[in-house]
Scaffold this motif. Sequence first.
Motif, PDB file in Angstrom:
ATOM      1  N   UNK A 136     -51.712   6.086  57.120  1.00 33.00           N
ATOM      2  CA  UNK A 136     -51.642   5.056  58.168  1.00 33.00           C
ATOM      3  C   UNK A 136     -52.594   3.742  58.704  1.00 33.00           C
ATOM      4  N   UNK A 137     -52.213   2.441  57.895  1.00 32.10           N
ATOM      5  CA  UNK A 137     -53.888   1.838  58.144  1.00 32.10           C
ATOM      6  C   UNK A 137     -54.531   2.084  59.371  1.00 32.10           C
ATOM      7  N   UNK A 138     -56.007   1.813  59.210  1.00 30.93           N
ATOM      8  CA  UNK A 138     -56.652   1.918  60.089  1.00 30.93           C
ATOM      9  C   UNK A 138     -57.584   0.179  60.567  1.00 30.93           C
ATOM     10  N   UNK A 139     -57.844  -0.082  61.706  1.00 34.98           N
ATOM     11  CA  UNK A 139     -58.649  -1.737  61.538  1.00 34.98           C
ATOM     12  C   UNK A 139     -59.930  -1.093  62.019  1.00 34.98           C
ATOM     13  N   UNK A 140     -60.852  -1.476  61.677  1.00 30.40           N
ATOM     14  CA  UNK A 140     -62.550  -1.565  62.117  1.00 30.40           C
ATOM     15  C   UNK A 140     -62.456  -1.972  63.020  1.00 30.40           C
ATOM     16  N   UNK A 141     -63.396  -1.510  64.154  1.00 30.45           N
ATOM     17  CA  UNK A 141     -64.133  -2.845  64.856  1.00 30.45           C
ATOM     18  C   UNK A 141     -65.217  -1.963  64.860  1.00 30.45           C
ATOM     19  N   UNK A 142     -66.597  -2.911  64.774  1.00 34.44           N
ATOM     20  CA  UNK A 142     -68.005  -2.636  65.006  1.00 34.44           C
ATOM     21  C   UNK A 142     -68.193  -3.299  65.855  1.00 34.44           C
ATOM     22  N   UNK A 143     -68.488  -2.633  67.452  1.00 33.75           N
ATOM     23  CA  UNK A 143     -69.501  -2.537  68.927  1.00 33.75           C
ATOM     24  C   UNK A 143     -70.754  -3.324  68.509  1.00 33.75           C
ATOM     25  N   UNK A 144     -71.418  -4.119  68.193  1.00 39.27           N
ATOM     26  CA  UNK A 144     -72.985  -4.265  68.291  1.00 39.27           C
ATOM     27  C   UNK A 144     -73.441  -5.336  69.265  1.00 39.27           C
ATOM     28  N   UNK A 145     -74.720  -5.877  69.271  1.00 40.10           N
ATOM     29  CA  UNK A 145     -75.665  -6.303  70.300  1.00 40.10           C
ATOM     30  C   UNK A 145     -76.688  -5.978  70.538  1.00 40.10           C
ATOM     31  N   UNK A 146     -77.458  -6.330  70.737  1.00 42.47           N
ATOM     32  CA  UNK A 146     -79.031  -6.049  71.599  1.00 42.47           C
ATOM     33  C   UNK A 146     -78.933  -4.643  72.337  1.00 42.47           C
ATOM     34  N   UNK A 147     -79.799  -4.353  72.229  1.00 43.62           N
ATOM     35  CA  UNK A 147     -80.165  -2.954  72.323  1.00 43.62           C
ATOM     36  C   UNK A 147     -80.007  -2.762  74.286  1.00 43.62           C
ATOM     37  N   UNK A 148     -79.067  -1.926  74.668  1.00 38.58           N
ATOM     38  CA  UNK A 148     -79.247  -1.686  76.681  1.00 38.58           C
ATOM     39  C   UNK A 148     -77.793  -2.780  77.205  1.00 38.58           C
ATOM     40  N   UNK A 149     -76.615  -3.226  76.064  1.00 34.30           N
ATOM     41  CA  UNK A 149     -76.299  -4.063  77.097  1.00 34.30           C
ATOM     42  C   UNK A 149     -75.064  -3.228  77.181  1.00 34.30           C
ATOM     43  N   UNK A 150     -74.791  -2.637  76.941  1.00 33.59           N
ATOM     44  CA  UNK A 150     -73.635  -1.721  77.658  1.00 33.59           C
ATOM     45  C   UNK A 150     -72.152  -1.327  76.353  1.00 33.59           C
ATOM     46  N   UNK A 151     -72.756  -1.488  75.429  1.00 32.44           N
ATOM     47  CA  UNK A 151     -72.318  -0.913  74.093  1.00 32.44           C
ATOM     48  C   UNK A 151     -70.819  -0.158  74.379  1.00 32.44           C
ATOM     49  N   UNK A 152     -72.049   1.270  74.763  1.00 31.03           N
ATOM     50  CA  UNK A 152     -71.367   2.459  74.575  1.00 31.03           C
ATOM     51  C   UNK A 152     -70.234   2.593  75.895  1.00 31.03           C
TER      52      UNK A 152
ATOM     53  N   UNK B 150     -50.627   4.049  66.523  1.00 26.85           N
ATOM     54  CA  UNK B 150     -49.038   3.530  67.047  1.00 26.85           C
ATOM     55  C   UNK B 150     -48.520   3.539  64.998  1.00 26.85           C
ATOM     56  N   UNK B 151     -46.965   3.027  65.055  1.00 26.52           N
ATOM     57  CA  UNK B 151     -46.542   2.516  63.437  1.00 26.52           C
ATOM     58  C   UNK B 151     -47.220   1.824  62.724  1.00 26.52           C
ATOM     59  N   UNK B 152     -47.723   0.656  63.806  1.00 28.63           N
ATOM     60  CA  UNK B 152     -48.386  -0.628  63.318  1.00 28.63           C
ATOM     61  C   UNK B 152     -49.510  -0.093  62.541  1.00 28.63           C
ATOM     62  N   UNK B 153     -50.079   0.822  62.482  1.00 28.00           N
ATOM     63  CA  UNK B 153     -51.322   1.202  62.751  1.00 28.00           C
ATOM     64  C   UNK B 153     -52.199   2.296  64.112  1.00 28.00           C
TER      65      UNK B 153
ATOM     66  N   UNK C 194     -49.143  -6.221  65.793  1.00 22.14           N
ATOM     67  CA  UNK C 194     -48.042  -5.570  65.661  1.00 22.14           C
ATOM     68  C   UNK C 194     -48.809  -4.253  66.262  1.00 22.14           C
ATOM     69  N   UNK C 195     -50.006  -4.454  65.835  1.00 20.55           N
ATOM     70  CA  UNK C 195     -50.563  -3.488  66.606  1.00 20.55           C
ATOM     71  C   UNK C 195     -50.958  -3.556  68.007  1.00 20.55           C
ATOM     72  N   UNK C 196     -51.829  -5.065  68.228  1.00 20.60           N
ATOM     73  CA  UNK C 196     -52.218  -5.341  69.474  1.00 20.60           C
ATOM     74  C   UNK C 196     -51.109  -4.964  70.308  1.00 20.60           C
ATOM     75  N   UNK C 197     -50.252  -5.682  70.045  1.00 20.93           N
ATOM     76  CA  UNK C 197     -48.707  -5.976  70.797  1.00 20.93           C
ATOM     77  C   UNK C 197     -48.250  -3.928  71.722  1.00 20.93           C
TER      78      UNK C 197
END
Length: 449
Positions: free
Chosen positions: A1-17, A50-53, A202-205
């Motif tokens: 299964x292929x995986x889409x990797x999204x990095x969540x980035x930004x200044x410190x203490x902006x609510x990423x976690x 999902x089946x789409x990844x 298809x993955x986001x759908x």
Amino acid sequence: MTTLRLAVVGHTNVGKTSLLRTLARSTRFGTVADAPATTRQAESLSLFESAAGALSLIDTPGLERAGELLERVEAQPQRRADGWAAITAVIDDPAWKPAFEQEARVLREVQTADALIVVIDAREPVLGKYLDELALLAACGRPMVILLNFTAGGTSRERDWREALARLGQHLVVAFDVVLADWPSERQLYERLRVLLPAWTALFDALIAEREQHRDWRRQTGAQRIAVLLLRLAAHEIRVPQGDAAKRAAAIEASKSWAREQEAQLVETLVRLHGHDLGLLQLPELLDADGRWTADLFAAETLLRAGADGLGPIAGGALAGAGIDAAVGGLSFGTGAALGAAGGALVALRNPLKLAWRRHVGGEDTVQIADTVIRALLARNLGLLALLARRGHGAVQPLAAEPAAPDIGGIWSAIRSRLLAARSGGAAMVDDPESAAPKAVAELTAALL
């Protein structure tokens, strides 16, 4: 299964976690605190398959010295032709490596990601240090969506940020607030990512469809759990010998304890249904550590708050003249309505003649839960259900006020006949309403939605 990797980035203490917690419907991911640099290492979260990844989000440490690093990067001769090469030339340089250690951690995750979610605290003014971070991230060459966080409060500078981002050519922007579980905003985030990454449509759908189905399931299941308890409360009764004051008092206390315990179990079910943890929910003014409401179900203030002083009983009319002073005990001697007895929290019964026979021939009194109490439980737990549906899993501030009780007048009118019928449902209705009266459970559930 292929995986889409999204990095969540930004200044410190902006609510990423906090964002990842809210998207994952989990309070167990990472550490959230109202302090800078809470996250020190990158951490991956598998959000969806999902089946789409598959979709994986990478929580990263906050950027703190992006401006200084950007100055060094812009001094590199290759910066225009290859932004990443210019960045690595600086962060790999032994002379600068210690100074930009945290930035290097973030940027290496950025380089391995397929795209970025850049989180900005929209309460902050548009400052140069934040624009430097955007420029540094843009130099990495990864597509990005901008998420303006904390936009629900009155201190948001969302308009200023949108104008500044437009000048930078950043138009894929989402307004969000991680302390809320706001499905329209979350859906918009996925739709923006779908535009940004058409190969993953298809993955986001599939993700959007799954989230909507789960949202409907939570609403349905929460309403069903409340409906089941209403029927159990209505059917509950303890018979005691006529005139035995000690057994009558014991039956009253036993019924109160039973009702409180049933409500505590309901609260725990509703909390877990929404992916929260009682120990982390931060509702000290509402619930104790065991999931019990701090305002007792049988207290006069609780019944008043639910409008019990203006209520009639399920069958109507029998509580005329009883008022709140007569109802504050929250329990009923069922014979009262049939025999015209004064005082006590009365309930109307379906068959007063049968009850009168039991009273005079069988020599029994019956203790039941008053409908004023059932209505109070309904009102505050519907309010809790709405609160849980809106509370983001990244919220760390405690709520200091009870959720506003919804206007349940119409709901009460729709369900009162079913609750009246449950009064004569017996032990089977108390033990398992879903088996004893599935139609009643379905009708009450539909009325509560």
